[in-house]
Structures are given as C-alpha cells and as structure tokens.
Enzyme design. Structure first.
Site, short mmCIF file in Angstrom:
data_model
loop_
_atom_site.label_atom_id
_atom_site.label_comp_id
_atom_site.label_asym_id
_atom_site.label_seq_id
_atom_site.Cartn_x
_atom_site.Cartn_y
_atom_site.Cartn_z
N LYS A 16 0.82 -1.22 0.00
CA LYS A 16 0.00 0.00 0.00
C LYS A 16 0.86 1.27 0.00
CE LYS A 16 -2.14 0.11 3.70
NZ LYS A 16 -2.16 1.06 4.80
N ARG A 91 -10.51 4.39 9.55
CA ARG A 91 -10.29 3.08 10.16
C ARG A 91 -11.56 2.52 10.79
NH1 ARG A 91 -4.85 1.74 10.88
NH2 ARG A 91 -3.50 3.55 10.70
N ARG A 129 11.88 -12.38 5.13
CA ARG A 129 12.76 -11.27 5.47
C ARG A 129 13.73 -11.70 6.57
NH1 ARG A 129 9.19 -5.81 5.15
NH2 ARG A 129 8.58 -6.33 7.27
N ARG A 162 13.04 -10.97 12.28
CA ARG A 162 12.57 -9.97 13.25
C ARG A 162 11.26 -10.43 13.90
NH1 ARG A 162 12.24 -4.29 10.49
NH2 ARG A 162 10.65 -5.44 9.38
N ARG A 173 -1.59 -9.94 13.00
CA ARG A 173 -1.77 -8.61 12.42
C ARG A 173 -2.78 -8.65 11.28
NH1 ARG A 173 4.05 -7.09 10.80
NH2 ARG A 173 3.21 -5.18 9.91
#
Ligand code: ZN
Length: 229
Positions: A16, A91, A129, A162, A173
């Site tokens: 995004k 939101r 990642r 991470r 999430r």
C-alpha cells in the site's frame, strides 16, 4: 472533472505504501497520511497539538472528530484542488460516516481501492525477510538474498527473523486488519462508493499495479461525470 478522493486499503505487506507513492507522482495529487498529520500537529505544540500529545502519551485513541477536523483542514489546501489520496484512514465506520458526509458536502467523489494479496503470500513475503543482528542489514530471501544462505554479506553474522515478521505475529496482524476493515468496507458498499479489488501480487509488479489503479480511476470518474451506468 470533480475532485477525487482515492482511499487505499490494504493489509500490512500488501504494498500500500509503495502504491501511495507511485500514484501521488503519476496522478499529481498529495498523499495524506493521518499518522503524519497527527505527529506534525504534536510538534507544532498548539492547543490541538498538546491535546493530541496528551492522548497519544497514554496510548489512547484520538477522537474521530479531531482526526476528521484535521483532514478537513488539510484538504482545503490548494494542492488538493484536483484531489488527494488517503491511506490508513478511515479506520472505523464512524470515521467513514463523518468523512463521507464531509466530502459529499464539498462535491468530492470517493473511489476505494482494496489491494488484495493472498495472506499466504504476505506471510511468505514477510517470513522471507531476514536481518543482520550486528549491522542491521535487511535481506529478502526472494528478492535480495545474501550470497551465503542465512549469513550477512557485510560481516558474516548469522541472520535472524525480526519479531514483527514471525509467522504467528504476521497472522495476528492480518486477522486484526480483517476485523477492523470489513465493517468499513461494508459501510462504503452500502452508500454506493465504488470499490475496486486490485491484485496486489499481480505479475506486472508495483508499476503494473499502479497502472491498473489509474485506469480504474479513469473508468470511475468517466462514469461519474457522464452520469451513465
Ligand atoms: Zn551484518
């Protein structure tokens, strides 16, 4: 042509932010981030800024009316003459309602683009990642892999995942995003805002996706100004 408000929706990892940047350049309209606006206001330390700072310090939510007032003030600026891009906002259904009323009264039409990426792809993207714990260098196993597997190119340290990118955290999430977004999308549907689902993992990459979004906007604005369905 009427002024356009492009609202970008997309889960974390959907690209995004990249799209907001590309579209800002090619459409020639500003990208309004409510997060940046709030931070800027806090730095200014005027009455509203101090109020916002107080709320953020205790981890509270800034009231919808305050955020909307800031958005309203921002879109009166001359650089928003042709339109603007919103991301990360609205939101909540309440914010969406206030925003819709506000824009309607100013003759601004809303187009909503929902960048959809299969959650398995997002989990894989983020799970691929790696970071070097010593120098902080970031790697992506698919796009920018280290020369030697799991080892930093610069200092030979063993790479780590991470906390934010751990599969269970990413899944949480994504679930939170769904819970938050679904009612807002339902609301916009109920007031006939055009909603376009765009494949955020399309083969043409970010530039191809931006092109697709631009053609959808043309289609929408053409339909709105032509008045024919
Ligand atoms: Zn390193």
């Amino acid at each position: 042509m009427s002024r356009l408000c492009l609202i970008l929706f997309g889960a974390p990892g959907s690209g995004k932010g990249t799209q907001a940047k590309l579209l800002r350049q090619s459409l020639g309209v500003p990208h309004i981030s409510t997060g940046d606006m709030l931070r800027e206001r806090v730095e200014r330390q005027d009455a509203l800024g101090l109020q916002v700072a107080g709320i953020l310090q205790v981890g509270g939510l800034v009231p919808d009316e305050t955020v909307n007032a800031l958005v309203n003030e921002r879109i009166q600026q001359p650089d928003c003459d042709k339109g603007f891009i919103l991301d990360g906002y609205p939101r909540t259904v309440n914010q969406a309602k206030i925003l819709t009323g506000l824009l309607e009264s100013q003759g601004v039409s809303i187009t909503l683009v929902h960048l959809k990426v299969d959650y398995n792809v997002i989990v894989a993207r983020l799970a691929g990642r790696r970071q070097c714990p010593a120098c902080g260098a970031l790697y992506s196993l698919s796009a920018s892999a280290p020369t030697v597997s799991e080892v930093c190119d610069y200092d030979g340290s063993k790479l780590v995942i991470r906390d934010d990118d751990r599969e269970d955290v990413v899944t949480e999430r994504l679930k939170a995003y769904d819970r938050q977004t679904t009612p807002v999308l339902e609301y916009f549907k109920s007031v006939d805002v055009p909603i376009w689902d765009v494949d955020g993992a399309a083969p043409g990459g970010p530039l191809g996706i931006a092109k697709r979004i631009r053609s959808l906007i043309e289609e929408t604005t053409g339909r709105l100004s032509g008045g024919v369905n």
